[in-house]
Design an enzyme around this catalytic site. Sequence first.
Site, PDB file in Angstrom:
ATOM      1  N   LYS A 142       0.841  -1.202   0.000  1.00  0.00           N
ATOM      2  CA  LYS A 142       0.000   0.000   0.000  1.00  0.00           C
ATOM      3  C   LYS A 142       0.876   1.253   0.000  1.00  0.00           C
ATOM      4  O   LYS A 142       0.482   2.295  -0.511  1.00  0.00           O
ATOM      5  CB  LYS A 142      -0.907  -0.009   1.237  1.00  0.00           C
ATOM      6  CG  LYS A 142      -1.838   1.182   1.341  1.00  0.00           C
ATOM      7  CD  LYS A 142      -2.787   1.004   2.491  1.00  0.00           C
ATOM      8  CE  LYS A 142      -3.638   2.225   2.765  1.00  0.00           C
ATOM      9  NZ  LYS A 142      -4.523   2.015   3.916  1.00  0.00           N
ATOM     10  N   ASP A 177      -4.908   6.944  14.757  1.00  0.00           N
ATOM     11  CA  ASP A 177      -4.807   5.647  14.062  1.00  0.00           C
ATOM     12  C   ASP A 177      -3.355   5.189  13.987  1.00  0.00           C
ATOM     13  O   ASP A 177      -2.558   5.703  13.197  1.00  0.00           O
ATOM     14  CB  ASP A 177      -5.402   5.790  12.653  1.00  0.00           C
ATOM     15  CG  ASP A 177      -5.385   4.473  11.866  1.00  0.00           C
ATOM     16  OD1 ASP A 177      -4.767   3.494  12.316  1.00  0.00           O
ATOM     17  OD2 ASP A 177      -5.995   4.445  10.781  1.00  0.00           O
TER      18      ASP A 177
END
Length: 580
Positions: free
Chosen positions: A70, A170
């Site tokens: 990613k 996060d």
Amino acid sequence: MDSIIGIDLGTTNSAVAYLTDDGPTIIPNALGGRLTPSVVALDEGGRVLVGAAAKEYQVVRPDRCASLFKRWMGSDRTVTIGGKTFTPEDLSGLVLRSLKADAEAFFQRPVTRAVITVPAYFNDTQRKATIAAGRIAGLTVERILNEPTAAAIAYGFQGVDENKVILVFDLGGGTFDVSVVEQFDGTLEVRSSAGETALGGEDFTRALAARVLESVGLPFERAEATLPLVVARVLQQCERAKCQLSREESTTVRVPGADGELAGGKEVAVGREQLQKWIAPILGRIETPIRRVLADARLTREKIDEVILVGGATRMPLVVRRVRELFGKEPHGRLNPDEVVALGAAVQAGLVQRNAAVNDLVVTDVSPFTLGVEVSKEYGQEIQNGFFDPIIDRNTVIPVSRVKSYSTMQPNQTTISIKVYQGESRKTQENLLLGEFDVTGIPPGPKGQEVAIRFTYDLNGVIEVEATIVATKKTVSHVIARHAKGLSEAAIRKAVRDMEKLKTHPRDEEKNHYLLSRAERLYKELAAAPRRHLGALIDGFEAALESREPDAIGRHREALEYFVAEFDADNDDPTGNSYE
Ligand code: ADP
Ligand code: MG
């Protein structure tokens, strides 16, 4: 109508969910796991493995496995595994294809539409790459949704009259992302986002592994260069130990012998306190992005009403404690931190589908970066090139369109060249070139002929550019023909065909392959005597699989499972995948 699924396409783990009348729910994978590691492998038979089986396989055959791709989405980087070359879009496409298959098995019907989440800071190229990965998997991407927005949606911060400022914290496997999301009159808006692209749970695992290797006189860097397989195994061990220390005060790690072999090594106890001391300096790096995200939102810490924890690494007690200290309040952790984003994506999918369960929810988002073009500036006699002229500022509510006019600088000039950039720097050199195009067919005449250019950020944060020659009213749309990076339309079509050719194992055999991968990994860790026994069990199971006789497969499987469960007892995959 078929269900639209919500997908968290993560750096380390991915998850898929859908909206029920009782709210969003995770769809389990073929192994019964709720998270699917974003790892792709090509086994010796040329078949694709995705998820937990690939993650186990990576420990013994790193040359046949790809992970963390990613990070390279939308770049020219490729990865070669098992002799085949893949783009990050191909690999993400294979992960998505596996999640799609899980949803299809769950619903017992085809699934073709999805909402996929991306980090809020993903630029135009990275967003388009994610849409391309969806197409490679046979999915129509109905919406690209920012991960922090998804997390806020999952916590149900919407539709309520109360106005609130939410901070989404996060900490995943490889990245730290922090965003300020504002709830205002029942809408959600990402006010600002910041992050650190190389900070996450993997760094904690590596810190622990470095200590473990050092203790037998193997400096981490040197071991990585000379003993990659040993390092892979130690990392796998350390990830398990790290996760265990989130629940327990102490655990053990198998330290390899001086030859690097785990079989000749010993077990060493590690305590939570120790781990915390080792990772504290790394965790300190969360502070700069937090300061930046608050400054961008023009807020102080005290103005944050709620903090949401996202990402597997927030399961660590030390991380929760740091967040509590930084914001002076207890963060929300009611939902599984590694599932929140997929759950939010499922709610958004329901919105796209106009599901009655989410009738009055409105979600708005903002542009991730400033969008602009390159201009020249005149300093007296001198003309200097390379300046960035912002057109749509960062954090503007999307969708948004702005028109800006440019004029010809010479008499009879019939073409204007435009270079489109994304970024925050005054100089284009330091920003990202998205593409360039020529507006041609300007009627000859004196200088100062006008061209109006419309720049649009659509709902996905994806850019569209349209140019109109004012004198002729001639309009050209989709004008970024020459993309600086990312796949062209033809390349995407080719990738769709290429990836379709790659076969996976039948779904009902996935558990067998996971068991085999795990057994192979365990084999390398065991001492001589149990190792011989395990070797014989693996041989027997492989022969049974070869024979395709259900009875034989069942018998050998049971024996192998029993052995693995016995010797690999506390090595349960943190993602909840199992072969049982
Ligand atoms: P990403 O968003 O990067 O795909 P996740 O949110 O799934 O990833 O986070 C994965 C990271 O969380 C991994 O580094 C994993 O080791 C870590 N993690 C998962 N569970 C725990 C736990 N119980 N304690 C500590 N770390 C954990
Ligand atoms: Mg994530």
